[in-house]
Design a protein around this motif. Structure first.
Motif, PDB file in Angstrom:
ATOM      1  N   SER A  85       1.003  -1.149  -0.378  1.00  0.00           N
ATOM      2  CA  SER A  85      -0.057  -0.196  -0.004  1.00  0.00           C
ATOM      3  C   SER A  85       1.002   0.995   0.508  1.00  0.00           C
ATOM      4  CB  SER A  85      -1.215  -0.287   0.540  1.00  0.00           C
ATOM      5  OG  SER A  85       0.123   0.175   2.128  1.00  0.00           O
ATOM      6  N   GLY A  86       2.207   0.791   0.272  1.00  0.00           N
ATOM      7  CA  GLY A  86       2.945   2.380   0.145  1.00  0.00           C
ATOM      8  C   GLY A  86       3.265   2.971   1.763  1.00  0.00           C
ATOM      9  N   TRP A  87       2.687   2.277   2.553  1.00  0.00           N
ATOM     10  CA  TRP A  87       2.232   2.429   3.890  1.00  0.00           C
ATOM     11  C   TRP A  87       4.276   3.198   4.309  1.00  0.00           C
ATOM     12  CZ3 TRP A  87       3.726   0.695   8.561  1.00  0.00           C
ATOM     13  CH2 TRP A  87       2.888   1.396   9.566  1.00  0.00           C
ATOM     14  N   ILE A  88       4.892   2.416   4.159  1.00  0.00           N
ATOM     15  CA  ILE A  88       6.292   2.072   5.143  1.00  0.00           C
ATOM     16  C   ILE A  88       6.649   2.721   4.211  1.00  0.00           C
ATOM     17  CG2 ILE A  88       8.145   0.143   5.889  1.00  0.00           C
ATOM     18  CD1 ILE A  88       5.877  -1.844   5.458  1.00  0.00           C
ATOM     19  N   ALA A  89       7.716   3.185   6.121  1.00  0.00           N
ATOM     20  CA  ALA A  89       8.700   4.149   5.200  1.00  0.00           C
ATOM     21  C   ALA A  89       9.353   4.030   4.792  1.00  0.00           C
ATOM     22  CB  ALA A  89       9.693   4.608   6.706  1.00  0.00           C
ATOM     23  N   THR A  90      10.702   4.029   3.451  1.00  0.00           N
ATOM     24  CA  THR A  90      11.535   3.719   2.552  1.00  0.00           C
ATOM     25  C   THR A  90      12.932   2.765   3.826  1.00  0.00           C
ATOM     26  OG1 THR A  90      10.757   5.021   0.925  1.00  0.00           O
ATOM     27  CG2 THR A  90      13.353   3.455   0.674  1.00  0.00           C
ATOM     28  N   GLY A  91      13.058   2.163   3.285  1.00  0.00           N
ATOM     29  CA  GLY A  91      14.290   1.019   3.971  1.00  0.00           C
ATOM     30  C   GLY A  91      14.410   0.953   5.797  1.00  0.00           C
ATOM     31  N   SER A  92      13.306   0.925   6.526  1.00  0.00           N
ATOM     32  CA  SER A  92      12.761   0.327   7.333  1.00  0.00           C
ATOM     33  C   SER A  92      12.476  -0.754   7.731  1.00  0.00           C
ATOM     34  CB  SER A  92      11.693   1.820   8.068  1.00  0.00           C
ATOM     35  OG  SER A  92      10.742   0.911   7.426  1.00  0.00           O
ATOM     36  N   ARG A  93      11.573  -1.393   6.810  1.00  0.00           N
ATOM     37  CA  ARG A  93      11.763  -2.628   6.766  1.00  0.00           C
ATOM     38  C   ARG A  93      12.831  -3.753   6.877  1.00  0.00           C
ATOM     39  NH1 ARG A  93       7.540  -7.016   3.869  1.00  0.00           N
ATOM     40  NH2 ARG A  93       8.264  -8.836   4.332  1.00  0.00           N
ATOM     41  N   HIS A  94      12.766  -3.805   8.419  1.00  0.00           N
ATOM     42  CA  HIS A  94      13.903  -5.565   8.958  1.00  0.00           C
ATOM     43  C   HIS A  94      12.883  -6.491   9.826  1.00  0.00           C
ATOM     44  CE1 HIS A  94      13.719  -2.902  12.170  1.00  0.00           C
ATOM     45  NE2 HIS A  94      14.527  -3.854  12.736  1.00  0.00           N
ATOM     46  N   ASP A  95      13.594  -7.438   9.510  1.00  0.00           N
ATOM     47  CA  ASP A  95      13.597  -8.374  10.623  1.00  0.00           C
ATOM     48  C   ASP A  95      13.747  -8.467  12.142  1.00  0.00           C
ATOM     49  OD1 ASP A  95      11.863  -9.831   8.502  1.00  0.00           O
ATOM     50  OD2 ASP A  95      13.187 -11.606   7.701  1.00  0.00           O
ATOM     51  N   LEU A  96      12.591  -8.554  12.808  1.00  0.00           N
ATOM     52  CA  LEU A  96      12.940  -7.957  14.147  1.00  0.00           C
ATOM     53  C   LEU A  96      13.587  -8.918  15.112  1.00  0.00           C
ATOM     54  CD1 LEU A  96      13.193  -5.337  16.434  1.00  0.00           C
ATOM     55  CD2 LEU A  96      11.010  -5.675  16.741  1.00  0.00           C
ATOM     56  N   LEU A  97      12.201 -10.116  15.571  1.00  0.00           N
ATOM     57  CA  LEU A  97      12.686 -11.209  16.022  1.00  0.00           C
ATOM     58  C   LEU A  97      12.111 -13.174  15.755  1.00  0.00           C
ATOM     59  CD1 LEU A  97      10.227  -9.206  18.943  1.00  0.00           C
ATOM     60  CD2 LEU A  97      13.229 -10.336  18.939  1.00  0.00           C
ATOM     61  N   GLY A  98      12.487 -13.658  16.426  1.00  0.00           N
ATOM     62  CA  GLY A  98      12.115 -15.505  15.226  1.00  0.00           C
ATOM     63  C   GLY A  98      11.262 -15.809  16.945  1.00  0.00           C
ATOM     64  N   ALA A 215       6.549   3.417   9.603  1.00  0.00           N
ATOM     65  CA  ALA A 215       5.390   4.439   8.561  1.00  0.00           C
ATOM     66  C   ALA A 215       5.982   5.216   8.252  1.00  0.00           C
ATOM     67  CB  ALA A 215       4.377   4.864   9.558  1.00  0.00           C
ATOM     68  N   GLN A 216       5.658   5.590   7.038  1.00  0.00           N
ATOM     69  CA  GLN A 216       5.665   7.251   5.871  1.00  0.00           C
ATOM     70  C   GLN A 216       5.247   8.427   7.010  1.00  0.00           C
ATOM     71  OE1 GLN A 216       7.862   7.172   3.340  1.00  0.00           O
ATOM     72  NE2 GLN A 216       6.855   5.649   1.575  1.00  0.00           N
ATOM     73  N   GLY A 217       6.119   9.108   6.655  1.00  0.00           N
ATOM     74  CA  GLY A 217       5.692  10.480   7.879  1.00  0.00           C
ATOM     75  C   GLY A 217       5.401  10.303   9.314  1.00  0.00           C
ATOM     76  N   ALA A 218       6.687   9.724   9.894  1.00  0.00           N
ATOM     77  CA  ALA A 218       6.449   9.025  10.829  1.00  0.00           C
ATOM     78  C   ALA A 218       7.846   9.084  11.490  1.00  0.00           C
ATOM     79  CB  ALA A 218       5.670   8.121  11.950  1.00  0.00           C
ATOM     80  N   PRO A 219       8.426  10.600  10.986  1.00  0.00           N
ATOM     81  CA  PRO A 219       9.112  10.727  12.098  1.00  0.00           C
ATOM     82  C   PRO A 219       9.555  10.383  13.765  1.00  0.00           C
ATOM     83  CG  PRO A 219       8.731  12.762  11.063  1.00  0.00           C
ATOM     84  CD  PRO A 219       7.721  11.629  10.775  1.00  0.00           C
ATOM     85  N   HIS A 220       8.632  11.154  14.173  1.00  0.00           N
ATOM     86  CA  HIS A 220       8.542  11.747  15.535  1.00  0.00           C
ATOM     87  C   HIS A 220       8.460  10.019  16.316  1.00  0.00           C
ATOM     88  CE1 HIS A 220       4.706  10.267  14.456  1.00  0.00           C
ATOM     89  NE2 HIS A 220       3.877  10.322  15.268  1.00  0.00           N
ATOM     90  N   ALA A 221       8.405   9.080  15.618  1.00  0.00           N
ATOM     91  CA  ALA A 221       7.785   7.999  16.024  1.00  0.00           C
ATOM     92  C   ALA A 221       9.959   6.384  15.342  1.00  0.00           C
ATOM     93  CB  ALA A 221       7.146   6.746  15.590  1.00  0.00           C
ATOM     94  N   ALA A 222      10.506   7.576  14.810  1.00  0.00           N
ATOM     95  CA  ALA A 222      12.011   6.720  14.607  1.00  0.00           C
ATOM     96  C   ALA A 222      12.729   6.436  15.829  1.00  0.00           C
ATOM     97  CB  ALA A 222      12.879   7.522  13.743  1.00  0.00           C
TER      98      ALA A 222
END
Length: 248
Positions: A85-98, A215-222
């Motif tokens: 959907s384009g929701w994710i900020a570029t480069g932010s997605r990663h595998d956190l846990l297993g 999310a895109q547009g959520a720099p306060h949560a970075a």
């Protein structure tokens, strides 16, 4: 008499720049993520509001416009749907846990191995086997794949009690309403009223992976998003039984 409340209010630390960070997270993360969020709040003064549910329900809410800043899914498929959907900020997605898939019981049954010869219906002694919705909730999806790969699905499926998230399935077993459950190892660890009696073979299902994205547009949560991959958070996740994947 008015002086004491005034002095107390002046003594409290107040941050003019405090942020509220909204996190949508798989229900199985609750015990560990609550600890991570609390430590971050104490350190920064920001507020971390976490909404826990099945990953599918959370993904659908995001796709319908729910105001989440961070999404942590219990499988990659639901994160893929959000990414499309384009929701994710570029480069932010990663595998956190297993995580690991286990069979739990309410009574302390003897440990066993799950093979194509295992009779889960007999182990349940006429009761239900709790897990997540097999078509929508990751723990249920993993359970279905594992049971199919072990040729146990056809016999076991009619006895499943399917719930809307992993913690609800766990609660059924903990309360004795279902004698058995297929849940995550971390959930079992967090609930003293259930007993792990078997671990599903790793090859019976895809790796259980928790991707995280901002999310895109959520720099306060970075700041909090980065904190999820910090050594302190890693120690908390590991202590709760998760396999830590690392930072992006």
């Amino acid at each position: 008499m008015r002086l004491l409340p005034l002095l107390l209010s002046l003594a409290l630390p107040v941050s003019a720049s405090a942020e509220t960070i909204t996190v949508f997270a798989a229900a199985s993360l609750k015990t560990a993520l609550d600890r991570v969020a609390r430590e971050y709040e104490l350190k920064t003064g920001d507020r971390v509001a976490v909404s826990y549910a099945g990953s599918g329900a959370l993904a659908r809410q995001i796709l319908q416009g729910a105001p989440a800043d961070i999404f942590i899914s219990a499988n990659t498929d639901w994160m893929d749907a959000v990414a499309a959907s384009g929701w994710i900020a570029t480069g932010s997605r990663h595998d956190l846990l297993g995580n690991t898939l286990v069979l739990v019981a309410h009574p302390p049954l003897p440990a066993t191995k799950i093979t194509p010869a295992t009779d889960l219906v007999a182990l349940a002694n006429g009761g239900r086997i709790a897990t997540g919705l097999v078509e929508a909730v990751p723990v249920g999806q993993y359970a279905k794949i594992a049971l199919q790969s072990l040729d146990l699905w056809e016999k076991t499926a009619p006895y499943l009690a399917q719930t809307d998230n992993a913690r609800t399935a766990l609660a059924l077993v903990a309360a004795g309403e279902a004698p058995l459950g297929v849940v995550y190892a971390t959930d079992a660890r967090a609930e003293p009223r259930v007993h792990v009696i078997a671990t599903f073979p790793e090859g019976a299902h895809p790796p259980i992976t928790y991707p995280a994205a901002l999310a895109q547009g959520a720099p306060h949560a970075a700041g909090f998003f980065d904190a999820l991959s910090s050594p302190g958070a890693a120690a908390i996740f590991a202590a709760e039984g998760f396999a830590v994947k690392g930072a992006p």
